[in-house]
Design a protein around this motif. Sequence first.
Motif, PDB file in Angstrom:
ATOM      1  N   UNK A  25      42.597  43.947  55.082  1.00 49.79           N
ATOM      2  CA  UNK A  25      42.866  43.769  53.878  1.00 49.79           C
ATOM      3  C   UNK A  25      41.523  44.454  53.152  1.00 49.79           C
ATOM      4  N   UNK A  26      41.727  45.066  52.089  1.00 48.70           N
ATOM      5  CA  UNK A  26      40.479  45.498  51.116  1.00 48.70           C
ATOM      6  C   UNK A  26      40.084  44.337  50.369  1.00 48.70           C
ATOM      7  N   UNK A  27      38.874  44.241  50.011  1.00 48.33           N
ATOM      8  CA  UNK A  27      38.308  42.975  49.187  1.00 48.33           C
ATOM      9  C   UNK A  27      37.517  43.329  47.786  1.00 48.33           C
ATOM     10  N   UNK A  28      38.059  42.872  47.034  1.00 48.29           N
ATOM     11  CA  UNK A  28      37.317  42.687  45.724  1.00 48.29           C
ATOM     12  C   UNK A  28      37.044  41.337  45.356  1.00 48.29           C
ATOM     13  N   UNK A  29      36.096  41.221  44.376  1.00 48.80           N
ATOM     14  CA  UNK A  29      35.772  39.832  43.745  1.00 48.80           C
ATOM     15  C   UNK A  29      35.464  39.918  42.294  1.00 48.80           C
ATOM     16  N   UNK A  30      36.063  39.109  41.623  1.00 50.05           N
ATOM     17  CA  UNK A  30      35.863  39.193  40.198  1.00 50.05           C
ATOM     18  C   UNK A  30      35.008  38.053  39.759  1.00 50.05           C
ATOM     19  N   UNK A  31      34.070  38.010  38.775  1.00 49.71           N
ATOM     20  CA  UNK A  31      33.243  36.943  38.571  1.00 49.71           C
ATOM     21  C   UNK A  31      33.353  37.081  36.860  1.00 49.71           C
ATOM     22  N   UNK A  85      33.571  45.918  44.444  1.00 50.00           N
ATOM     23  CA  UNK A  85      34.494  46.355  45.470  1.00 50.00           C
ATOM     24  C   UNK A  85      33.701  46.125  46.777  1.00 50.00           C
ATOM     25  N   UNK A  86      34.115  45.755  47.980  1.00 51.52           N
ATOM     26  CA  UNK A  86      33.589  45.720  49.218  1.00 51.52           C
ATOM     27  C   UNK A  86      33.664  46.739  49.941  1.00 51.52           C
ATOM     28  N   UNK A  87      32.985  47.211  50.919  1.00 54.28           N
ATOM     29  CA  UNK A  87      33.226  48.025  52.027  1.00 54.28           C
ATOM     30  C   UNK A  87      34.160  47.404  53.011  1.00 54.28           C
ATOM     31  N   UNK A  88      35.203  48.115  53.506  1.00 55.90           N
ATOM     32  CA  UNK A  88      36.215  47.696  54.259  1.00 55.90           C
ATOM     33  C   UNK A  88      35.715  46.974  55.596  1.00 55.90           C
ATOM     34  N   UNK A 124      33.805  32.716  40.458  1.00 56.32           N
ATOM     35  CA  UNK A 124      34.084  33.815  41.192  1.00 56.32           C
ATOM     36  C   UNK A 124      35.466  33.611  42.025  1.00 56.32           C
ATOM     37  N   UNK A 125      36.277  34.447  41.777  1.00 57.65           N
ATOM     38  CA  UNK A 125      37.691  34.586  42.856  1.00 57.65           C
ATOM     39  C   UNK A 125      37.538  35.929  43.522  1.00 57.65           C
ATOM     40  N   UNK A 126      38.154  35.574  44.640  1.00 58.42           N
ATOM     41  CA  UNK A 126      38.047  36.597  45.801  1.00 58.42           C
ATOM     42  C   UNK A 126      39.582  37.458  45.417  1.00 58.42           C
ATOM     43  N   UNK A 127      39.963  38.664  45.675  1.00 56.02           N
ATOM     44  CA  UNK A 127      41.030  39.322  45.281  1.00 56.02           C
ATOM     45  C   UNK A 127      41.145  40.240  46.505  1.00 56.02           C
ATOM     46  N   UNK A 128      42.147  39.841  47.295  1.00 57.56           N
ATOM     47  CA  UNK A 128      42.524  40.545  48.525  1.00 57.56           C
ATOM     48  C   UNK A 128      43.600  41.677  48.150  1.00 57.56           C
ATOM     49  N   UNK A 129      43.497  42.718  48.521  1.00 58.78           N
ATOM     50  CA  UNK A 129      44.083  43.972  48.265  1.00 58.78           C
ATOM     51  C   UNK A 129      44.547  44.624  49.570  1.00 58.78           C
ATOM     52  N   UNK A 130      46.132  44.991  49.603  1.00 59.57           N
ATOM     53  CA  UNK A 130      46.654  45.297  50.713  1.00 59.57           C
ATOM     54  C   UNK A 130      46.331  46.746  51.130  1.00 59.57           C
TER      55      UNK A 130
END
Length: 253
Positions: A25-31, A85-88, A124-130
């Motif tokens: 999964x790709x990973x984003x985080x929103x604060x 946006x995190x690197x995969x 903070x919340x982690x947002x997994x993206x498919x």
Amino acid sequence: MNFDELDAKMRRFEQSLDQTILPELYLAVRLDGRNFTRLTKEICEFEAPFDVRFRDAMIDTVKHLMQCGFRIVYGYTESDEISLLFHPDDNTFGRKVRKINSVLAGEASACMALKLGILSCFDSRVVPLPNLECVKDYFSWRQEDAHRNSLNAHCYWMLRKKGMDVREATALIEGKSVSWKNELLFSEHINYNDLPCWQKRGVGIYYSTYEKKGFDPVKGQEVLALRNRLETELELKTGEEYREWVVSLMEGR
């Protein structure tokens, strides 16, 4: 019961709610800033609806987060929120949600507190993206949110400065269309299209590569080395051009 046995027993409870983000999964985080409306309008008394001092503090906080140990390729900020946006290939803390959230919220809160000189707090919340399409959708969504918030804020504060109270200003713009709000601003000689781009679209922070001169003591000559640095984009594109640009930032990082 010796310590090792007690440690193993208690860690079961500590880790019982642990969740990890799958590597596929790709990973984003929103604060989001906690009680930042009061912080910016009452305590710090920043200019409404936008103040470059607060904008710059948010930008500096994003830059700090992008250099605090995670492999983050893109940071985006609008209003009192930050998206990363995190690197995969990032596997910091084994992609444990509780570690990512707690560390980033703590780092952001500490950085902003130092910038503003007053206690500041982020959640903070982690947002997994498919897939990459969802990555594009996520950042399009946040940019559209920036546009909606900006238009509402300019209308609201224009009405407040004309003498309306909180209830009156809120009630007048509630449920109104985008075109109606633009006309409202234009009636007071404010062309929304001419307002600074960063107020309408947010701000992007990303890495660029540049050449830096160095000296090779073995060869005894000057050499060029590639280095990375953070860049700030105050005039983000929109639409498909923006979407493609965001995901391109993962390449080569």
